[in-house]
Design a protein around this motif. Structure first.
Motif, PDB file in Angstrom:
ATOM      1  N   ARG A 151      16.368  32.270 -51.962  1.00  0.00           N
ATOM      2  CA  ARG A 151      16.596  33.442 -52.823  1.00  0.00           C
ATOM      3  C   ARG A 151      15.905  33.320 -54.177  1.00  0.00           C
ATOM      4  NH1 ARG A 151      21.081  36.401 -50.888  1.00  0.00           N
ATOM      5  NH2 ARG A 151      21.474  37.254 -52.968  1.00  0.00           N
ATOM      6  N   GLY A 152      15.063  32.291 -54.352  1.00  0.00           N
ATOM      7  CA  GLY A 152      14.273  32.181 -55.569  1.00  0.00           C
ATOM      8  C   GLY A 152      14.708  31.116 -56.535  1.00  0.00           C
ATOM      9  N   TYR A 153      15.702  30.310 -56.201  1.00  0.00           N
ATOM     10  CA  TYR A 153      16.158  29.251 -57.096  1.00  0.00           C
ATOM     11  C   TYR A 153      15.082  28.173 -57.199  1.00  0.00           C
ATOM     12  CZ  TYR A 153      18.855  25.168 -58.622  1.00  0.00           C
ATOM     13  OH  TYR A 153      19.293  24.053 -59.284  1.00  0.00           O
ATOM     14  N   ALA A 154      14.724  27.775 -58.430  1.00  0.00           N
ATOM     15  CA  ALA A 154      13.643  26.811 -58.648  1.00  0.00           C
ATOM     16  C   ALA A 154      14.141  25.472 -59.139  1.00  0.00           C
ATOM     17  CB  ALA A 154      12.641  27.383 -59.659  1.00  0.00           C
ATOM     18  N   GLY A 155      15.458  25.289 -59.260  1.00  0.00           N
ATOM     19  CA  GLY A 155      15.995  24.035 -59.750  1.00  0.00           C
ATOM     20  C   GLY A 155      16.114  22.995 -58.652  1.00  0.00           C
ATOM     21  N   GLY A 156      16.741  21.867 -59.011  1.00  0.00           N
ATOM     22  CA  GLY A 156      16.905  20.770 -58.064  1.00  0.00           C
ATOM     23  C   GLY A 156      18.226  20.832 -57.328  1.00  0.00           C
ATOM     24  N   GLU A 157      18.324  20.020 -56.296  1.00  0.00           N
ATOM     25  CA  GLU A 157      19.552  19.994 -55.478  1.00  0.00           C
ATOM     26  C   GLU A 157      20.709  19.359 -56.235  1.00  0.00           C
ATOM     27  OE1 GLU A 157      21.131  18.204 -51.184  1.00  0.00           O
ATOM     28  OE2 GLU A 157      19.002  18.057 -51.759  1.00  0.00           O
ATOM     29  N   SER A 158      20.427  18.430 -57.153  1.00  0.00           N
ATOM     30  CA  SER A 158      21.503  17.751 -57.868  1.00  0.00           C
ATOM     31  C   SER A 158      22.312  18.728 -58.722  1.00  0.00           C
ATOM     32  CB  SER A 158      20.925  16.642 -58.748  1.00  0.00           C
ATOM     33  OG  SER A 158      19.999  17.177 -59.689  1.00  0.00           O
ATOM     34  N   VAL A 159      21.659  19.765 -59.274  1.00  0.00           N
ATOM     35  CA  VAL A 159      22.381  20.766 -60.072  1.00  0.00           C
ATOM     36  C   VAL A 159      23.384  21.506 -59.190  1.00  0.00           C
ATOM     37  CG1 VAL A 159      22.127  22.812 -61.518  1.00  0.00           C
ATOM     38  CG2 VAL A 159      20.409  20.998 -61.620  1.00  0.00           C
ATOM     39  N   VAL A 160      22.936  21.910 -58.015  1.00  0.00           N
ATOM     40  CA  VAL A 160      23.827  22.614 -57.086  1.00  0.00           C
ATOM     41  C   VAL A 160      24.954  21.689 -56.634  1.00  0.00           C
ATOM     42  CG1 VAL A 160      23.944  23.848 -54.888  1.00  0.00           C
ATOM     43  CG2 VAL A 160      21.909  24.056 -56.329  1.00  0.00           C
ATOM     44  N   ARG A 161      24.631  20.431 -56.395  1.00  0.00           N
ATOM     45  CA  ARG A 161      25.648  19.491 -55.916  1.00  0.00           C
ATOM     46  C   ARG A 161      26.733  19.272 -56.969  1.00  0.00           C
ATOM     47  NH1 ARG A 161      25.334  16.432 -51.642  1.00  0.00           N
ATOM     48  NH2 ARG A 161      23.092  16.856 -51.445  1.00  0.00           N
ATOM     49  N   ARG A 162      26.356  19.156 -58.254  1.00  0.00           N
ATOM     50  CA  ARG A 162      27.356  18.980 -59.313  1.00  0.00           C
ATOM     51  C   ARG A 162      28.256  20.213 -59.423  1.00  0.00           C
ATOM     52  NH1 ARG A 162      23.063  16.371 -62.171  1.00  0.00           N
ATOM     53  NH2 ARG A 162      22.553  18.337 -63.232  1.00  0.00           N
ATOM     54  N   TYR A 163      27.670  21.395 -59.290  1.00  0.00           N
ATOM     55  CA  TYR A 163      28.474  22.616 -59.381  1.00  0.00           C
ATOM     56  C   TYR A 163      29.433  22.729 -58.191  1.00  0.00           C
ATOM     57  CZ  TYR A 163      29.596  27.418 -60.625  1.00  0.00           C
ATOM     58  OH  TYR A 163      30.260  28.556 -61.008  1.00  0.00           O
ATOM     59  N   VAL A 164      28.972  22.340 -57.013  1.00  0.00           N
ATOM     60  CA  VAL A 164      29.847  22.371 -55.833  1.00  0.00           C
ATOM     61  C   VAL A 164      30.994  21.388 -56.004  1.00  0.00           C
ATOM     62  CG1 VAL A 164      29.946  21.828 -53.365  1.00  0.00           C
ATOM     63  CG2 VAL A 164      28.071  23.202 -54.256  1.00  0.00           C
ATOM     64  N   HIS A 165      30.757  20.242 -56.633  1.00  0.00           N
ATOM     65  CA  HIS A 165      31.830  19.286 -56.882  1.00  0.00           C
ATOM     66  C   HIS A 165      32.862  19.880 -57.825  1.00  0.00           C
ATOM     67  CE1 HIS A 165      29.174  15.579 -55.735  1.00  0.00           C
ATOM     68  NE2 HIS A 165      29.571  16.285 -54.691  1.00  0.00           N
ATOM     69  N   ARG A 166      32.426  20.669 -58.803  1.00  0.00           N
ATOM     70  CA  ARG A 166      33.382  21.343 -59.688  1.00  0.00           C
ATOM     71  C   ARG A 166      34.236  22.341 -58.913  1.00  0.00           C
ATOM     72  NH1 ARG A 166      29.578  22.836 -64.911  1.00  0.00           N
ATOM     73  NH2 ARG A 166      29.166  20.671 -65.613  1.00  0.00           N
TER      74      ARG A 166
END
Length: 535
Positions: free
Chosen positions: A376-391
């Motif tokens: 969907r166009g996200y250009a960041g890394g997987e670690s950012v998504v992983r930290r948010y999912v942990h929250r």
């Protein structure tokens, strides 16, 4: 005494052989011996003779000793045959248990290689004999299998018949098994009616034929063994019924969906965003930067309490004066942490509503969410998504992923399995499905009744079960009953007699293993020898 010891060691008390000496030549052990029998039997007529024609040395390979190859140099005699009518003018003496005609190996080694070839065939067998320091190529091992004599023919009273694939989908053959002894009887090169019928006619005495519901084998049995009792295999009958149940479930798959699985998850979008925002607004309690900030804040305030000036503190701690000034003005270290590393704009912010939606739909895997965001166009890394999912997981620890709707295969399995083998959840879900669909409920009742016939071997009650099915409006089961009527006697016998074709199916699986072992490149004659002789 030395000669007696060597004879016992090498030839296991073979009569008519005398050991002369044993020599070790590098990786080769040479045993020199000679034959000592006075008389020899002619290989042509069997007459005994003691007239020696000539002598020569035979070289025989034997089992290895100490990982060294062994060669027996055996001095033998050629005798003259005294029978005038015998076609053999001369013949060579054979030592029982040691030599055989035209053999280049000892009889013991020949037997070992034959058994090894039957078990492992060519390439695998060649690798093993090389480890055993015995010279034999893969082609030699295959020739040994083909040279083995045919097994003694016998006619079983209870015969199992089934097909197996020589080339799946194209070429099929037939395996015949003695059900009583569970041993293979023969392999036929095809599954034609004429081939099976001819074999049965040439082997009279078959009283019972176990088979699947194939019309070809039924016709072959009627032609080749008209007096034999035909028995349809119970496993194939049950498999046909399971296929029928699956067709019925497919017709009503719209009713398989559970109405309560689409309920929303515990948290709404606004509540989720609120909780995550509150969590993000808290100062970071651990990590390299928070720990360093707290250490420097404590060091600066300790020096201030001692009366040291800001300029001297900066020189002592190696920090800039403005940095020391910020630490000095902050009462606690948390004032420096909140606002500097939290609540800042994130590259993930535009995609958080989609993340909340997917989380509510049950997708809680960080890797999968990252891949969807990247599409969907996200250009960041997987670690950012992983930290948010942990929250999100910390904010909603009790959310369970939604259950999947029962599939056609699930419901078919639940109906055709024994009720005691289902756990509580499966039993409840099956009960709910049957309550929503009366047709499946009636189908399940007929299946349970048929299972009782199979388990209790009550073939005599099959007619009543067929009448009950025909009186019900279940097209798939009616079609199954019509098929049973075409081979009714064999089905009744299959539900009544104690035998089964499990031995046939076992040999069918063994044939598949042998084919894979030979890389699918073995001819039918080689496969037949391995199946019949290895058993």
């Amino acid at each position: 005494m030395g000669d007696v010891f060597l004879e016992d060691l090498w030839f296991h008390r073979v009569d008519g052989v005398r050991i002369e000496n044993v020599a070790v030549d590098g990786e080769l052990v040479v045993v020199r011996a000679r034959a000592t029998v006075e008389w020899a039997a002619c290989s042509g007529c069997g007459a005994m003779s003691r007239r020696v024609h000539s002598r020569y040395v035979r070289r025989l390979a034997d089992s290895a000793v100490g990982h060294r190859r062994v060669v027996i140099e055996l001095r033998v005699r050629r005798f003259r045959c005294g029978e005038g009518a015998c076609p053999q003018t001369t013949f060579v003496e054979q030592i029982s248990g040691l030599t055989f005609r035209y053999g280049r190996r000892s009889a013991g080694l020949q037997v070992v290689l034959e058994r090894l070839a039957l078990m492992l065939a060519g390439r695998a067998g060649a690798r093993l004999v090389d480890t055993l320091a015995v010279p034999a190529s893969r082609s030699t091992l295959l020739r040994l299998i083909r040279a083995l004599p045919e097994p003694e023919p016998h006619t079983p009273k209870v015969l199992g018949v089934d097909e197996f694939a020589l080339r799946k989908g194209h070429v099929y053959a037939t395996v015949l098994v003695d059900i009583e002894t569970r041993r293979p009887v023969d392999l036929l090169p095809d599954r034609k009616v004429s081939t099976v019928a001819t074999w049965l006619a040439e082997h009279p005495g078959v009283e019972v034929i176990y088979r699947d519901r194939s019309l070809a084998y039924a016709e072959a049995g009627r032609l080749g063994a008209p007096n034999a009792v035909h028995v349809a295999d119970r496993w194939h009958i049950w498999k046909n019924l399971a296929d029928t149940v699956e067709k019925t479930v497919v017709q009503h798959r719209a009713l398989l969906r559970e109405p309560d699985v689409d309920q929303p998850r515990t948290a709404a979008f606004s509540e989720m965003a609120e909780l995550v925002a509150d969590t993000a607004a808290e100062p970071r309690r651990s990590g390299r930067l928070p720990d360093r900030v707290r250490e420097r804040h404590a060091a600066v305030h300790d020096l201030l309490n001692q009366g040291v000036g800001l300029r001297a503190i900066a020189r002592q701690l190696g920090l800039a004066r403005n940095t020391v000034r910020r630490f000095a003005h902050a009462v606690t270290a948390d004032e420096l942490l909140v606002g500097k590393w939290t609540n800042l704009p994130s590259i993930l912010d535009p995609f958080k509503p989609y993340l909340h939606q997917r989380w509510n739909e049950g997708c809680t895997t960080a890797r999968r969410l990252f891949e969807e965001l990247r599409d969907r166009g996200y250009a960041g890394g997987e670690s950012v998504v992983r930290r948010y999912v942990h929250r999100l997981r910390d904010a909603f620890p009790h959310d369970d992923s939604p259950r999947k709707h029962p599939s056609v295969r699930d419901v078919t399995s639940w109906i055709t399995r024994h009720p005691d083998s289902l756990n509580d959840d499966q039993s409840q879900r099956l009960k709910a499905v049957l309550a929503r669909c009366p047709e499946l409920d009636r189908t399940a009742q007929h299946v349970r009744a048929f299972a009782e016939l199979v388990n209790d071997r009550q073939g005599r009650r099959l007619g009543q079960w067929i009448d009950d099915v025909q009186a019900d409006d279940l097209p798939a089961l009616r079609s199954f009953v019509t098929g049973l009527g075409q081979d009714l006697d064999a089905v009744v016998a299959g539900l009544s007699l104690r035998y089964s074709s499990g031995a046939v199916e076992g040999h069918n699986n063994k044939i598949k293993m042998l084919k894979r072992q030979m890389f699918g490149r073995a001819n039918f004659d080689l496969l037949r020898k391995r199946v019949l002789l290895a058993a």
